[in-house]
Each structure stands twice: as C-alpha cells, then as structure tokens.
Write a protein that holds these residues in place. Structure first.
Motif, mmCIF file in Angstrom:
data_model
loop_
_atom_site.group_PDB
_atom_site.id
_atom_site.type_symbol
_atom_site.label_atom_id
_atom_site.label_comp_id
_atom_site.label_asym_id
_atom_site.label_seq_id
_atom_site.Cartn_x
_atom_site.Cartn_y
_atom_site.Cartn_z
ATOM 1 N N ARG A 39 9.619 7.194 -6.635
ATOM 2 C CA ARG A 39 8.991 7.921 -5.357
ATOM 3 C C ARG A 39 7.781 7.549 -5.029
ATOM 4 N NH1 ARG A 39 7.663 14.267 -6.976
ATOM 5 N NH2 ARG A 39 5.400 13.803 -7.055
ATOM 6 N N ASN A 40 6.830 7.239 -6.050
ATOM 7 C CA ASN A 40 5.131 6.800 -5.699
ATOM 8 C C ASN A 40 5.393 5.520 -5.198
ATOM 9 O OD1 ASN A 40 3.982 9.209 -6.482
ATOM 10 N ND2 ASN A 40 4.264 8.705 -8.477
ATOM 11 N N ALA A 41 6.206 4.428 -5.503
ATOM 12 C CA ALA A 41 6.238 3.082 -4.869
ATOM 13 C C ALA A 41 6.712 3.293 -3.330
ATOM 14 C CB ALA A 41 7.189 2.261 -5.823
ATOM 15 N N ILE A 42 7.602 4.290 -3.347
ATOM 16 C CA ILE A 42 8.094 4.613 -1.741
ATOM 17 C C ILE A 42 6.772 4.847 -1.055
ATOM 18 C CG2 ILE A 42 9.389 5.802 -0.394
ATOM 19 C CD1 ILE A 42 11.488 5.492 -2.642
ATOM 20 N N ALA A 43 6.158 5.671 -1.665
ATOM 21 C CA ALA A 43 4.985 6.539 -0.751
ATOM 22 C C ALA A 43 4.051 5.361 -0.573
ATOM 23 C CB ALA A 43 4.424 7.609 -1.767
ATOM 24 N N GLN A 44 3.582 4.562 -1.817
ATOM 25 C CA GLN A 44 2.644 3.471 -1.673
ATOM 26 C C GLN A 44 3.059 2.445 -0.598
ATOM 27 O OE1 GLN A 44 -0.164 3.080 -3.143
ATOM 28 N NE2 GLN A 44 -0.517 3.781 -5.041
ATOM 29 N N ALA A 45 4.440 2.159 -0.458
ATOM 30 C CA ALA A 45 4.904 1.314 0.516
ATOM 31 C C ALA A 45 4.410 1.917 1.984
ATOM 32 C CB ALA A 45 6.393 1.247 0.394
ATOM 33 N N LEU A 46 4.645 3.020 2.229
ATOM 34 C CA LEU A 46 4.554 3.562 3.485
ATOM 35 C C LEU A 46 2.816 3.640 3.644
ATOM 36 C CD1 LEU A 46 5.257 4.812 6.307
ATOM 37 C CD2 LEU A 46 5.062 7.227 5.119
ATOM 38 N N LEU B 71 0.725 1.417 2.409
ATOM 39 C CA LEU B 71 0.230 -0.026 2.719
ATOM 40 C C LEU B 71 0.648 -0.577 4.179
ATOM 41 C CD1 LEU B 71 1.120 -1.297 -0.991
ATOM 42 C CD2 LEU B 71 -1.182 -1.245 0.077
ATOM 43 N N LEU B 72 1.917 -0.462 4.530
ATOM 44 C CA LEU B 72 2.178 -0.861 5.725
ATOM 45 C C LEU B 72 1.599 -0.167 6.910
ATOM 46 C CD1 LEU B 72 6.243 -1.001 4.856
ATOM 47 C CD2 LEU B 72 4.394 -2.921 5.211
ATOM 48 N N THR B 73 1.430 1.139 6.693
ATOM 49 C CA THR B 73 0.425 1.693 7.620
ATOM 50 C C THR B 73 -0.953 1.146 7.700
ATOM 51 O OG1 THR B 73 1.330 3.723 7.388
ATOM 52 C CG2 THR B 73 -0.716 3.873 8.372
ATOM 53 N N ALA B 74 -1.614 0.791 6.515
ATOM 54 C CA ALA B 74 -3.051 0.126 6.549
ATOM 55 C C ALA B 74 -3.005 -1.270 6.867
ATOM 56 C CB ALA B 74 -3.643 0.347 5.234
ATOM 57 N N HIS B 75 -1.932 -1.967 6.941
ATOM 58 C CA HIS B 75 -1.590 -3.486 7.210
ATOM 59 C C HIS B 75 -0.766 -3.449 8.239
ATOM 60 C CE1 HIS B 75 -4.395 -4.465 3.887
ATOM 61 N NE2 HIS B 75 -3.542 -3.283 3.048
ATOM 62 N N PRO B 76 -0.789 -3.119 9.554
ATOM 63 C CA PRO B 76 0.069 -3.406 10.665
ATOM 64 C C PRO B 76 0.644 -4.710 10.842
ATOM 65 C CG PRO B 76 -2.300 -2.746 11.567
ATOM 66 C CD PRO B 76 -2.143 -2.987 9.991
ATOM 67 N N ASP B 77 -0.282 -5.779 10.386
ATOM 68 C CA ASP B 77 0.616 -7.255 10.706
ATOM 69 C C ASP B 77 1.709 -7.408 9.825
ATOM 70 O OD1 ASP B 77 -1.514 -6.974 8.536
ATOM 71 O OD2 ASP B 77 -1.725 -9.190 8.449
ATOM 72 N N GLN B 78 1.439 -6.920 8.265
ATOM 73 C CA GLN B 78 2.465 -7.046 7.406
ATOM 74 C C GLN B 78 3.725 -6.346 7.650
ATOM 75 O OE1 GLN B 78 1.987 -9.457 4.618
ATOM 76 N NE2 GLN B 78 0.675 -9.942 6.265
ATOM 77 N N ARG B 79 3.371 -5.178 8.245
ATOM 78 C CA ARG B 79 4.410 -4.165 8.853
ATOM 79 C C ARG B 79 5.293 -4.935 9.843
ATOM 80 N NH1 ARG B 79 4.466 1.732 9.433
ATOM 81 N NH2 ARG B 79 6.344 2.241 10.973
#
Length: 418
Positions: free
Chosen positions: A264-271, A273-281
């Motif tokens: 669950r924490n990995a899924i939260a970390q994913a969101l 990280l993808l929010t903080a790095h829009p290019d990677q998203r």
C-alpha cells in the motif's frame, strides 16, 4: 540543497551517527537523511551506533550497514549472519508473534518457505495477475464514485483484497485487518499512542487479535476444507509437512503486515513520485505496458517501503574487509543501498527508464529474498494501470503526512485529486 551540500553544512553534527532506529530520523527532510547516509557510505567500514534502549539489539549498540555491496554480501551469507529476530526491535513479550520464517535460519526457514511457496510461489503468477486486475478495477471505480480525498484506503485495499481473496477472508473483515495492521506498523507514532506503555499494549493487542482470528480460520478450514490458501496451509502436504498452529499464526501476521502495509505504501509512493515528476508520468502514460516494469522497479528503489532488516553475527567473521565479532548486531539499511552512488548513476533522480536497476527493496540475493516480491509487483502494476487509465489526471493533493516509523516508509494522511 543537495545531499552533499547538507553534508558540508552539518559536518559538526554529522560526526556522531544518529540512532537510525529512532522514528524521528526518518521524518527529517529527505536531503538531510541522504546526507547522513552519504557520509556513512564514504567510510571504509560500517559505523557503530551506540546503545540507546535497554532491550534487544539496542542494548549493546549496532553496526549500520549502508552500502549496496555490503548488504548484498551479508544477505548471501546466512551461515555468518543470522536472521533470527530480523524484523523485531520490540520487547520480548511480543516474540511469540514474530516467529515467522523471516525471523528464522535454516533448516527451519527452508522448511517453512518450502511449505508456503506452494501457495505463493511464481507458479501462481497468472492467477495473481487476473485477480489483481479485477480488484484494481473495483477499487478505482469506487474511488471515482466517492470523489477526490483520502488515498490511503484505496491503496491499502489493493493488497488487502488480493490476499484476502486468496485466503478466503470475507470482505466484511477487511476493516478489521486494516485497523490491526495500522496499529502494528504505526504503533510508535506519537499521534497514535502517547506513551511507550500505550504503544506496547496497543501493538500486543492487535497481534493477539490477528492470532485469534487466524486460529478460528484454521479450525474452520480443518473441519470444512475449501480450495483457498488457508486450507492448503493447514492440510498435511504430500510429503507429510504441515504448518503448526503457532507457525500459521506467525506467518499470517507476517503476511498481513509485510504483504499489505508495504504494497500500500509503494502504491502511495508511486502517486507521489509521478505527481512530483510530470515528465516521467507522461512517459509512463505514453506507453504503459512498455514502461510499467521499469517504472515499478524505480518506484520501489526511490520509495524503499522497508527501511531495514536486522542480522546477528553467528561468530567472528570478516565482511568486505570489516571484522565482526560473535553476537554483533547489524542493521541493513535498504534506503541507503538504493541510493548508493557507486551502483546508481545520479541516485536521487527518479527515472523510470533506469536499466539495470538492482534495487534492494525486496532484499538482496540470498535465502531471505522476499517470497512475495512477484505478487507485490503484480499488484502495483495493476493498480497503476487502472488509475492512469480511468483517472489520467489523478495527483497528490497537498503534502502527505508521513508516519513516524523507522521500519516502514509509510503515510498516515495522503489525499488525492482528479
């Protein structure tokens, strides 16, 4: 400020290592944490951390092993570095609930792992994937219906629902599992328990609740066997092996805490990280199936859901030029290893194309490499696929509130918007 700049700025305070088992260290800004570990990785040998608490591995202090190569070396040498008590720094009255295979050495470890692997091994991957896709679709549909807000519960329900379906646990018991795992994994947070005595009482109560729960399931499956995982674990195997009642209790506690909390924490970390790095998203959304596998590895590397595991030297020995004495306590700090500049180029950059990516979030090569690593990866991929397809603009809303814990990189408040 970069980690290196933070190192220079705090040179006088950095000379004495902090207690890495103190939750307050992990609540520091990430660049400060990185600076401390950078300094330790530059040392020729593991740093000794003086004793802080009167029980367990802290009574005599411990060595902080922070380099990728050192953690890999310790992990592949179970004959020199025992895993007994690998996850526990709790008072001894809780030992009975932590006797799972993660806290064992061979031959007991290999026996339990062999029994459990029949139900959780890689051969079950196709079934896990189909189940995870179905669960993710339901969770995201419910999130859309509720609207923006709390993201912790949707992230938590992914592993809860998958594991519960496998074990034949009814949906009305999900809240029970959610509350008990929150108490166990987050018990040291001062906002959740005011005093050490309250913490110990709450955690012990939650452990007993889970032990009693799986005990009732065990008796039910022995009397009325089904095709679920619990039935398979309590039945006598073809070679005559079987989990005892206590072994099942310990494994269940390991499963619901390690399997549910970390995913669950990995899924939260994913969101996050993808929010903080829009290019990677944007890159991930441009071709999800092409990038998903590498993206999950990078999320696990940068996020590192589990911060440490404990080992004890079984005798006098040498590890990469450092001498340990019998009984020395050793903590393997995976967050540091996952940011080791000798292994990862530009280690603080989030890059979903990073390849190779030998992250150690599931442990290093050795007998204790996480048995459920493939299931966790399947669940994270399924959840991200459904989120980014059905809610392509979903993002973190506000600043997530981190859990005060040395063991897990968790959150106690995490909101999303879409």
């Amino acid at each position: 400020m970069s980690p290196s700049e933070a190192t220079s700025r705090s040179a006088t305070t950095a000379a004495k290592p902090p207690d890495f088992l103190d939750p307050s260290f992990w609540l520091r800004p990430r660049d400060e944490r990185a600076a401390v570990f950078e300094r330790l990785r530059a040392l020729p040998h593991p740093e000794f951390v003086p004793p802080r608490l009167p029980w367990g591995p802290m009574a005599n202090g411990y060595y902080a092993v922070v380099k990728h190569a050192d953690i890999a070396e310790v992990s592949r040498r179970p004959q020199d570095f025992s895993s007994e008590g690998a996850t526990s720094i709790l008072p001894p009255e809780m030992d009975e609930f932590y006797g799972s295979m993660i806290n064992m050495d061979n031959p007991e470890h290999s026996r339990l792992r062999r029994i459990v692997a029949r139900s959780f091994g890689r051969g079950m991957a196709p079934k896990f994937e189909a189940m995870s896709r179905q669960v993710a679709r339901r969770i995201v549909d419910e999130l859309i219906e509720r609207g923006p807000g709390d993201f912790i519960r949707p992230a938590a329900e992914m592993p809860i629902a998958v594991l519960s379906t496998m074990m034949g646990i009814p949906g009305e018991d999900y809240e029970f599992l959610f509350e008990r795992t929150n108490t166990i994994m987050g018990g040291v947070d001062p906002e959740l328990a005011a005093t050490p005595e309250e913490t110990a009482a709450a955690v012990l109560g939650a452990l007993r609740d889970l032990g009693n729960y799986i005990g009732r399931l065990r008796e039910d499956r022995l009397a009325h066997p089904t095709g679920d995982v619990i039935t398979k674990l309590v039945q006598v195997q073809e070679d005559g092996e079987q989990l005892t009642h206590q072994e099942l209790v310990s494994f269940f506690i390991l499963l619901v805490n390690a399997g549910m909390e970390t995913t669950r924490n990995a899924i939260a970390q994913a969101l996050a990280l993808l929010t903080a790095h829009p290019d990677q998203r944007q890159l991930l959304q441009s071709d999800f199936e092409a990038h998903a596998k590498n993206a999950v590895e990078e999320i696990l590397r940068v996020g590192t859901p589990i911060n440490w595991m404990r080992r004890t030297a079984t005798g006098d020995c040498e590890m990469n030029g450092h001498r340990f004495r019998k009984g020395d306590e050793i903590f393997l700090f995976y967050w540091s290893a996952n940011h080791d500049e000798k292994v990862f180029e530009d280690p603080y950059r989030f890059d979903i194309t990073r390849d190779p990516n030998p992250q150690l979030s599931f442990g290093a090569v050795g007998p204790h490499f996480c048995l459920g690593a493939h299931l966790a990866r399947i669940e994270i991929v399924a959840m991200l696929r459904e989120l980014l397809t059905s809610l392509p603009d979903i993002r973190v809303d506000g600043e997530p509130v981190r859990l005060a814990s040395s063991f897990i990189e968790g959150f106690k408040e995490f909101r999303c918007a879409f």
